[in-house]
Design a protein around this motif. Structure first.
Motif, mmCIF file in Angstrom:
data_model
loop_
_atom_site.group_PDB
_atom_site.id
_atom_site.type_symbol
_atom_site.label_atom_id
_atom_site.label_comp_id
_atom_site.label_asym_id
_atom_site.label_seq_id
_atom_site.Cartn_x
_atom_site.Cartn_y
_atom_site.Cartn_z
ATOM 1 N N GLN A 1 -0.788 -24.045 8.246
ATOM 2 C CA GLN A 1 -1.674 -23.258 9.093
ATOM 3 C C GLN A 1 -1.199 -23.303 10.546
ATOM 4 O O GLN A 1 -0.519 -24.260 10.965
ATOM 5 C CB GLN A 1 -3.097 -23.796 9.002
ATOM 6 N N PRO A 2 -1.539 -22.294 11.316
ATOM 7 C CA PRO A 2 -1.205 -22.327 12.745
ATOM 8 C C PRO A 2 -1.722 -23.607 13.392
ATOM 9 O O PRO A 2 -2.848 -24.036 13.124
ATOM 10 C CB PRO A 2 -1.907 -21.087 13.296
ATOM 11 N N SER B 1 2.697 -27.881 16.467
ATOM 12 C CA SER B 1 2.015 -26.722 17.062
ATOM 13 C C SER B 1 2.619 -25.414 16.573
ATOM 14 O O SER B 1 2.926 -24.511 17.357
ATOM 15 C CB SER B 1 2.098 -26.802 18.591
ATOM 16 N N LYS C 1 3.378 -21.798 15.092
ATOM 17 C CA LYS C 1 2.781 -20.487 15.328
ATOM 18 C C LYS C 1 3.220 -19.531 14.227
ATOM 19 O O LYS C 1 4.291 -19.727 13.625
ATOM 20 C CB LYS C 1 3.252 -19.945 16.676
ATOM 21 N N PRO C 2 2.477 -18.475 13.982
ATOM 22 C CA PRO C 2 2.909 -17.494 12.970
ATOM 23 C C PRO C 2 4.309 -16.951 13.241
ATOM 24 O O PRO C 2 5.058 -16.679 12.295
ATOM 25 C CB PRO C 2 1.840 -16.410 13.079
ATOM 26 N N VAL D 1 4.011 -19.870 8.416
ATOM 27 C CA VAL D 1 2.865 -20.302 9.212
ATOM 28 C C VAL D 1 1.806 -19.211 9.128
ATOM 29 O O VAL D 1 1.983 -18.119 9.663
ATOM 30 C CB VAL D 1 3.249 -20.570 10.673
ATOM 31 N N SER D 2 0.727 -19.525 8.449
ATOM 32 C CA SER D 2 -0.299 -18.518 8.205
ATOM 33 C C SER D 2 -1.625 -19.193 7.873
ATOM 34 O O SER D 2 -1.644 -20.270 7.285
ATOM 35 C CB SER D 2 0.125 -17.614 7.041
ATOM 36 N N SER D 3 -2.700 -18.523 8.267
ATOM 37 C CA SER D 3 -4.015 -19.040 7.932
ATOM 38 C C SER D 3 -4.522 -18.392 6.642
ATOM 39 O O SER D 3 -5.625 -18.693 6.189
ATOM 40 C CB SER D 3 -4.989 -18.773 9.077
#
Length: 121
Positions: free
Chosen positions: A13-14, A85, A87-88, A119-121
């Motif tokens: 996840q991000p 940290s 990021k997408p 990287v994804s929610s």
């Protein structure tokens, strides 16, 4: 057989973290500078980080500076990329490469096959 093998990729996840490994077989990494690269779908490959043969010099691309850390463990013949940290826009296939030189210069001698980071929610 001489090869580099990356591992440690996955879905996160991000804001999360991953640690990539780049393990060498058939040669010793302490004679080589190591670079990490990434390639996202539809984009050109871009440099991420580099560590010199002696660990005395390290480079980070601006887009990962302060979030990623490169290190090496010559006893394990492995280089790591700690990614925090996330990021997408960090989503890509990550490759490591080795060059028998003090610093990361082309052409590289060996490339790994890559590990996917998403990287994804």
């Amino acid at each position: 057989q001489v090869q580099l093998v990356e591992s440690g990729g996955g879905l996160v996840q991000p804001g999360g973290s991953l640690r990539l490994s780049c393990a060498a077989s058939g040669f010793t990494l302490d004679h080589y500078a190591i670079g990490w690269f990434r390639q996202a779908p539809g984009k050109e490959r871009e440099g991420v980080s580099c560590i010199s043969r002696s660990d005395s010099r390290i480079y980070y691309a601006d887009y990962v500076k302060g979030r990623f850390t490169i290190s090496r463990d010559n006893a394990k013949n492995t280089v790591y990329l700690q990614m925090n940290s996330l990021k997408p826009e960090d989503t890509a296939v990550y490759h490591c490469a080795a060059v028998r030189s003090n610093w990361c210069v082309v052409p590289y001698d060996y490339w790994g096959q890559g590990t996917q980071v998403t990287v994804s929610s």
